[in-house]
Design a protein around this motif. Structure first.
Motif, short mmCIF file in Angstrom:
data_model
loop_
_atom_site.label_atom_id
_atom_site.label_comp_id
_atom_site.label_asym_id
_atom_site.label_seq_id
_atom_site.Cartn_x
_atom_site.Cartn_y
_atom_site.Cartn_z
N ARG A 294 0.84 -1.21 0.00
CA ARG A 294 0.00 0.00 0.00
C ARG A 294 0.87 1.25 0.00
O ARG A 294 0.59 2.22 -0.71
N ARG A 295 1.89 1.24 0.81
CA ARG A 295 2.78 2.40 0.90
C ARG A 295 3.46 2.64 -0.46
O ARG A 295 3.49 3.76 -0.96
N LEU A 296 3.97 1.58 -1.08
CA LEU A 296 4.64 1.71 -2.38
C LEU A 296 3.65 2.16 -3.46
O LEU A 296 4.00 2.99 -4.31
N THR A 297 2.45 1.63 -3.42
CA THR A 297 1.44 2.04 -4.41
C THR A 297 1.14 3.53 -4.25
O THR A 297 1.03 4.26 -5.24
N GLY A 298 1.01 3.97 -3.02
CA GLY A 298 0.77 5.40 -2.77
C GLY A 298 1.92 6.26 -3.27
O GLY A 298 1.71 7.32 -3.88
N VAL B 76 1.81 9.03 -6.55
CA VAL B 76 2.28 10.42 -6.57
C VAL B 76 3.19 10.64 -7.77
O VAL B 76 3.12 11.67 -8.45
N VAL B 77 4.01 9.66 -8.08
CA VAL B 77 4.95 9.79 -9.20
C VAL B 77 4.21 9.75 -10.54
O VAL B 77 4.47 10.57 -11.42
N THR B 78 3.28 8.79 -10.70
CA THR B 78 2.63 8.60 -12.00
C THR B 78 1.38 9.46 -12.19
O THR B 78 1.01 9.76 -13.32
N GLY B 79 0.70 9.76 -11.10
CA GLY B 79 -0.55 10.50 -11.21
C GLY B 79 -1.71 9.63 -11.66
O GLY B 79 -2.79 10.12 -11.96
N ASP B 80 -1.49 8.33 -11.71
CA ASP B 80 -2.52 7.39 -12.18
C ASP B 80 -2.50 6.18 -11.25
O ASP B 80 -1.52 5.44 -11.21
N LEU B 81 -3.60 5.99 -10.53
CA LEU B 81 -3.65 4.90 -9.56
C LEU B 81 -3.48 3.54 -10.20
O LEU B 81 -2.74 2.69 -9.71
N HIS B 82 -4.15 3.31 -11.32
CA HIS B 82 -4.04 2.00 -11.98
C HIS B 82 -2.62 1.74 -12.48
O HIS B 82 -2.11 0.63 -12.37
N VAL C 11 2.60 -1.08 -11.91
CA VAL C 11 4.07 -1.11 -11.83
C VAL C 11 4.53 -1.67 -10.49
O VAL C 11 5.55 -2.37 -10.43
N VAL C 12 3.79 -1.41 -9.43
CA VAL C 12 4.17 -1.98 -8.12
C VAL C 12 4.00 -3.50 -8.15
O VAL C 12 4.87 -4.24 -7.68
N GLN C 13 2.91 -3.97 -8.73
CA GLN C 13 2.72 -5.42 -8.82
C GLN C 13 3.82 -6.06 -9.67
O GLN C 13 4.35 -7.11 -9.31
N LEU D 99 10.02 1.02 -14.09
CA LEU D 99 8.95 0.50 -14.95
C LEU D 99 8.01 1.62 -15.36
O LEU D 99 7.58 1.69 -16.52
N ALA D 100 7.66 2.49 -14.43
CA ALA D 100 6.76 3.60 -14.73
C ALA D 100 7.38 4.52 -15.78
O ALA D 100 6.71 4.95 -16.72
N ILE D 101 8.67 4.79 -15.64
CA ILE D 101 9.36 5.66 -16.61
C ILE D 101 9.39 4.99 -17.97
O ILE D 101 9.14 5.63 -18.99
N SER D 102 9.66 3.69 -18.01
CA SER D 102 9.69 2.97 -19.29
C SER D 102 8.33 3.01 -19.97
O SER D 102 8.23 3.22 -21.18
N ARG D 103 7.28 2.79 -19.19
CA ARG D 103 5.93 2.84 -19.76
C ARG D 103 5.61 4.23 -20.27
O ARG D 103 4.99 4.38 -21.32
N TRP D 104 6.01 5.25 -19.51
CA TRP D 104 5.75 6.61 -19.93
C TRP D 104 6.46 6.90 -21.24
O TRP D 104 5.90 7.49 -22.16
#
Length: 168
Positions: A15-19, A23-29, A34-36, A66-71
């Protein structure tokens, strides 16, 4: 890190990492994804996580990358779409196609399969029987029932009977 330790680590930090990633991605899903994915990768490295001073930091770093790569992939795809110009507008399906799709959904799975193989793939009954593992007589019965059901639903019995002579 044992399976039990990893499960406990996951429970306490997901939960902490997802939160944080939200904040970094601006997109909960996106953050959840990426956390999963980062935890899946951590599972494969769980023995090495024992030696890590902060396994949560490792997962956060992987998730961030992973988030940066997807972006970056999304940005590159958007540029490619812009280079190719606007997509042409495509007309929706005509009412007859919608009616046919609705009628086909009312058939049983085997009737729909036999009808598709016969009318769309233009396969003979014997070939349909061989591909489906059904007896030729059973294929003919499914085709007959499918035609009758479609004729009732579409109210165009003559169009569907054109191919009935091909069965014999």
């Amino acid at each position: 890190m044992t399976e039990e330790e990893f499960t406990e680590f996951y429970r306490h930090s997901v939960r902490r990492l997802t939160g944080q990633l939200y904040v970094v991605t601006g997109d909960l899903h996106e953050a959840q994804d990426v956390v999963q994915e980062a935890f899946v990768r951590a599972w494969g490295h769980r023995r090495g996580l024992d030696r890590e001073l902060a396994p949560e930091a490792w997962v956060r770093t992987v998730a961030g990358r992973l988030a940066i790569s997807r972006w970056r992939r999304a940005r590159t795809a958007a540029r490619a779409w812009r280079r190719h110009g606007e997509t042409p507008e495509v007309d929706g399906p005509d009412p007859a196609s919608v009616d046919l799709a609705r009628a086909l959904r009312q058939l049983t799975e085997r009737q729909r399969l036999c009808a598709a193989l016969f009318y769309v793939c233009d396969l003979p009954v014997d070939r349909i029987a061989a591909e489906t593992g059904l007896a030729p007589g059973t294929v003919k019965a499914h085709l007959s029932r499918a035609r009758a059901a479609l004729a009732r639903q579409l109210d165009h019995p003559t169009e569907l009977r054109e191919h009935s002579d091909d069965l014999h």
